[in-house]
Structures are given as structure tokens and as C-alpha cells.
Design a protein around this motif. Structure first.
Motif, short mmCIF file in Angstrom:
data_model
loop_
_atom_site.label_atom_id
_atom_site.label_comp_id
_atom_site.label_asym_id
_atom_site.label_seq_id
_atom_site.Cartn_x
_atom_site.Cartn_y
_atom_site.Cartn_z
N GLU A 66 3.67 7.39 -3.60
CA GLU A 66 4.85 7.63 -2.79
C GLU A 66 4.66 7.15 -1.35
O GLU A 66 3.55 7.18 -0.83
CB GLU A 66 5.23 9.12 -2.80
CG GLU A 66 4.33 10.03 -1.97
CD GLU A 66 3.08 10.47 -2.71
OE1 GLU A 66 2.73 9.85 -3.72
OE2 GLU A 66 2.44 11.44 -2.25
N PHE A 67 5.74 6.71 -0.74
CA PHE A 67 5.72 6.24 0.64
C PHE A 67 5.38 7.41 1.56
O PHE A 67 5.98 8.48 1.48
CB PHE A 67 7.10 5.67 0.99
CG PHE A 67 7.23 5.11 2.37
CD1 PHE A 67 7.08 3.74 2.61
CD2 PHE A 67 7.53 5.93 3.45
CE1 PHE A 67 7.21 3.21 3.88
CE2 PHE A 67 7.67 5.41 4.73
CZ PHE A 67 7.52 4.05 4.95
N VAL A 68 4.40 7.20 2.44
CA VAL A 68 4.04 8.23 3.41
C VAL A 68 4.38 7.77 4.82
O VAL A 68 4.81 8.55 5.66
CB VAL A 68 2.53 8.57 3.32
CG1 VAL A 68 2.15 9.59 4.36
CG2 VAL A 68 2.18 9.07 1.93
N GLY A 69 4.19 6.48 5.07
CA GLY A 69 4.50 5.95 6.39
C GLY A 69 4.17 4.47 6.44
O GLY A 69 3.62 3.92 5.48
N SER A 70 4.52 3.83 7.52
CA SER A 70 4.17 2.42 7.68
C SER A 70 3.97 2.14 9.16
O SER A 70 4.48 2.87 10.02
CB SER A 70 5.27 1.51 7.10
OG SER A 70 6.37 1.44 7.99
N LEU A 71 3.21 1.11 9.45
CA LEU A 71 3.03 0.70 10.84
C LEU A 71 2.54 -0.75 10.87
O LEU A 71 2.01 -1.26 9.88
CB LEU A 71 2.04 1.61 11.58
CG LEU A 71 0.57 1.62 11.20
CD1 LEU A 71 -0.21 2.37 12.29
CD2 LEU A 71 0.33 2.30 9.88
N GLY A 72 2.78 -1.39 12.01
CA GLY A 72 2.35 -2.76 12.18
C GLY A 72 0.83 -2.84 12.17
O GLY A 72 0.14 -1.91 12.56
#
Lengths: 120, 327
Positions: B148-154
Motif C-alpha cells: 500500500e502507498f505510504v508516501g512519496s518524495l523526490g
């Protein structure tokens, strides 16, 4: 004069053009087209995940599940139905999958120009 | 799903605007912990769990607070070693942490083998995703155990986070990144083979947070006298800054004064000699709590976890205060 006999072709064309430019003005729709062109079929949730990361890539922020859910909601309710209506993608509401559609050459030309601006 | 959403007055480029759907309004919200108005931790009124032993192995029915002696940096007696539980359920604790293994999904047109290598010893699976040809965007999606998606960042931001400064905090400039937000999904990260340099870097990261906040207490354990001797100037400087204080624990005898706000507790308890730990109580702010606990299994190789989970840090601090003081 009922709807079926009404001379609507010219009006439809203008409406369609407006829809095309309106949808191409949406970053989520453009990124969807670019991403889907490279994939045979993609799940709606995965598409939302990738677009969340991609659109915020240089923002310096860490996105959250709320960000992703909002993008998924917009894709589901707004952008994918519109792109599917225009035939640019095929959106399966039941399976929640997205696949390539047919993009006319003049639309592709506009997309390419916008891509240069978006991704430079 | 219901009827299509309306997007009132939002810029086409603004994906963070407020969207209104029938019966609901969707706004960007932060998943970060909110600051609390609670006073600094003053010690538990009741028996607290023993998180260090729990995570790294313990028996459930351990004795209560053990005898200890704390010198106020002027030296003093040393009491007999307290009874310590056997370190036998380590594998069980590790399995629980393993069950929360995360996945980093890297999107980049460039070679990211450095990041893959960086996580080779960590409790994280690294995979790569694909973007259309010609796209030079670089980002990472963090996924939970179920994908499952938890977060994203560059990736730029990610690299900055993964490269904690090795130098002391007082020469660092402010960083733009909000740590509490960034590390929300990296709570309780397990590592299995940190070397001394990596341990020091993570330690400095925690000290830097305390330095910026300028209040609260650092709880730091030293495996032996020599390890503490090498860091006395660091804690003397830290504890002289703002309202910061330091509670140092060392397994050997200690009779050297370090500073007014630095207290040294000498204990022969097994865990004091066995673990390298650094905990910051956040100075009354839950979002600033963080900690590192590690065990030197092989010479120069450390195994343990670091955490930005306020509840876990509070438990660990509570355990230290109950077991060794200060009361």
C-alpha cells in the motif's frame, strides 16, 4: 425536431475541441496520457500512486496517503471519464484499470509541446 | 463512488486545492503528529514496559526497578549489578519488525544502485519503477507491507534525509525539510550492519534535533568509559545550549564532572554495556522525540533500530528513568 435529427455536428465538434483543450490543460490528465502510453494496462490505484510521486517530485514535500487519495478521486471522477469519452484512454470502471486509447495526431502534437514545457 | 467532484476555483496546476464532492470536502491534510501541550516527561507513575529489552529480547516478568547509583558528575559508589533478563526472544522481536518491512519503489532514469546498496543492510526492499522514455523525474514511493502507498518524495529530498551530517549540530544550518513529516513513514527503521561512522551520523542527527529545539533531555548510553570519554565535549556543549540537559549512562565507573546540566549514571546493568542508545525526549514536544538503540554484535558492526515514533521513545525514556534514574 428531436435530438436524433438535430443538426449538431458543428456544435459537437466545437464542444469536443473545447473538451480536448480543457482536458489537456489538466496536469493530471496529461501525465496520465504520458504514463499510459508506455504501459499496456495499469491499475487505477497504481496510476494514482505514480502520479502522486511524479507531480510532487520537485516540491520538496513528502506526500501522504491523503494526497494520493485525492488524486485517485480526481482521476476516477473527473479525468479518466473525460479521457475515456474522448477515446484517448480506455477506462474500465469495473476493473478500475486504464489502458491506451487512440490519440489523434493533432492532439499528440499538442501533447508533445506541453510535454517539453512540463518535463524540461 | 458517487457523483463527480466539483473543483471550485482551483488552478489547473494546483493539485493541492480543496475539492468538494457531494457530502464531503477533501482537503490536504498532514499525517504528521501534532504538537502536544503536555509538559516534559516527568517519569511514569506506574510500572512501565521495558522497551529496550522487549524489542531486542526479554522475559516478560522482569524484576522492578533495579539498584543503581547515579553520580552527579563528581564520582561515587557503585552498586551491584541488577538482575537482567535473558536475551533470548530476540528472534521473536525481530520477526515482528520484519513483518512491517517497507518497500522503496524508485523511479529514475539514472542508475540508482547507490540507493540499493545503501539499503542492502536495512529492513527495506528496494525495487524500481518505470517512467516513459525521456522523463527525467526522480522520486521514490514508499509502500507498506501489503504494497500500500505510504508516501512519496523526490529523490533529492530523500538523499538529503539519508545523509545525516556527520559533524556536530552547532555548525549546521537550518534545513528546510520538516523531519517529523519526512520520517513519519520511516519510524522504527531496523538496521542490521551499521558501522561506527553510521552510528555516529545517526547519533548526530538526533543531537541536532535536540540542539535546534534547545530544550529537553538527551538520554545517551555508553558501552564503556572510553566511549564516553570521546564524547564528553559534545555533551558539555549540547547541555550548555538553551535548556538542554543530558543524562548519560555508562557501564564503567565514572567520576569526572562534565557540565552543570550533564549527569552521569554508572551502572553495571547488562543493557547499559550492551547497547548504544541515544534518545531525545523532545523537550515537551512529541513530534521532536526520536531515538536510536543498537547492539554491537560483531566488532564494529551494530544491529538495532532508530525511531521517530514518539510513543516508543517515551516508553524507552520511561524505562531508563524508572530503572536507572533520575526519579
Amino acid at each position: 425536431m428531436n435530438e436524433e435529427t438535430a443538426p449538431r455536428t458543428a456544435f459537437e465538434d466545437r464542444t469536443r475541441s473545447s473538451r480536448v483543450f480543457s482536458i489537456l490543460d489538466e496536469p493530471l490528465a496529461r501525465y496520465t496520457l504520458w504514463y499510459v502510453q508506455n504501459e499496456s494496462e495499469v491499475a487505477l490505484t497504481h496510476l494514482a500512486d505514480v502520479l502522486t510521486g511524479w507531480l510532487h517530485e520537485d516540491s520538496g514535500v513528502v506526500t501522504t496517503v491523503d494526497d494520493r487519495d485525492r488524486i485517485r478521486l480526481l482521476l476516477y471522477h473527473v479525468h479518466l471519464p473525460a479521457l475515456d469519452y474522448l477515446g484517448f484512454v480506455r477506462f474500465d470502471h469495473t476493473e478500475k484499470t486504464v489502458s491506451r486509447g487512440e490519440i489523434p495526431s493533432h492532439v499528440q502534437a499538442v501533447l508533445d509541446v506541453l510535454r517539453e514545457a512540463d518535463l524540461e | 463512488m458517487g457523483a463527480p467532484c466539483q473543483r471550485p476555483g482551483a488552478s489547473h496546476r494546483d493539485t493541492r486545492a480543496t475539492y468538494q464532492c457531494p457530502g464531503a470536502t477533501y482537503q490536504r491534510t498532514s499525517a504528521t503528529h501534532q504538537p502536544t501541550d503536555s509538559p516534559p516527561f516527568r517519569g511514569p507513575a506506574t510500572r512501565v514496559p521495558n522497551p529496550i529489552q522487549y524489542v531486542l529480547g526479554s522475559t516478560p516478568d522482569r524484576p522492578g526497578p533495579v539498584p543503581h547509583h547515579r553520580s552527579d558528575a563528581t564520582g561515587g559508589r557503585r552498586l551491584a549489578a541488577p538482575v537482567q533478563p535473558a536475551m533470548k526472544s530476540l528472534q521473536q522481536a525481530l520477526s515482528e519488525i520484519e513483518a512491517h518491512r517497507k518497500t522503496l519503489e524508485i523511479y529514475s532514469a539514472n542508475d540508482q544502485s547507490a540507493i540499493v546498496d545503501q539499503f542492502a543492510t536495512r529492513n527495506v526492499t528496494v525495487v524500481t519503477g518505470s517512467l516513459p522514455p525521456g522523463v527525467d523525474a526522480e522520486f521514490v514511493i514508499v509502500r507498506g507491507p501489503e504494497g500500500e502507498f505510504v508516501g512519496s518524495l523526490g529523490l533529492d529530498t530523500f538523499r538529503a534525509i539519508l545523509s545525516p551530517a556527520v559533524h556536530p549540530p552547532w555548525v549546521l544550518t537550518e534545513r528546510e525539510t520538516a523531519y517529523s513529516e519526512v520520517f513519519d513513514f520511516l519510524d522504527d527503521t531496523l538496521f542490521s550492519s551499521y558501522d561506527r561512522r553510521q552510528m555516529l551520523a545517526t547519533t548526530r542527527e538526533i543531537e541536532e534535533r535536540a540542539w535546534r529545539r534547545g530544550e529537553g533531555t538527551l538520554y545517551v548510553g555508553f558501552q564503556n568509559r572510553r566511549a564516553l570519554e570521546q564524547q564528553t565535549n559534545v555533551y558539555e556543549t549540547l547541555a550548555a545550549h538553551g535548556n538542554l540537559a543530558a543524562e548519560l549512562y555508562v557501564s564503567d565507573e565514572w567520576d569526572v564532572a562534565i557540565g552543570e546540566s550533564v549527569r552521569v549514571t554508572s551502572s553495571s546493568a547488562t543493557e547499559i554495556g550492551q547497547f548504544w542508545f541515544v534518545l531525545y525526549d523532545g523537550g515537551g514536544s512529541a513530534i521532536h522525540r526520536c531515538g536510536l538503540v543498537a547492539e554491537e554484535r560483531d566488532a564494529g558492526r551494530y544491529y538495532g533500530f532508530w525511531t521517530y515514533d514518539p510513543a516508543l521513545v517515551e516508553e524507552l525514556v520511561g524505562h531508563l528513568r524508572t530503572t536507572y534514574g533520575p526519579e
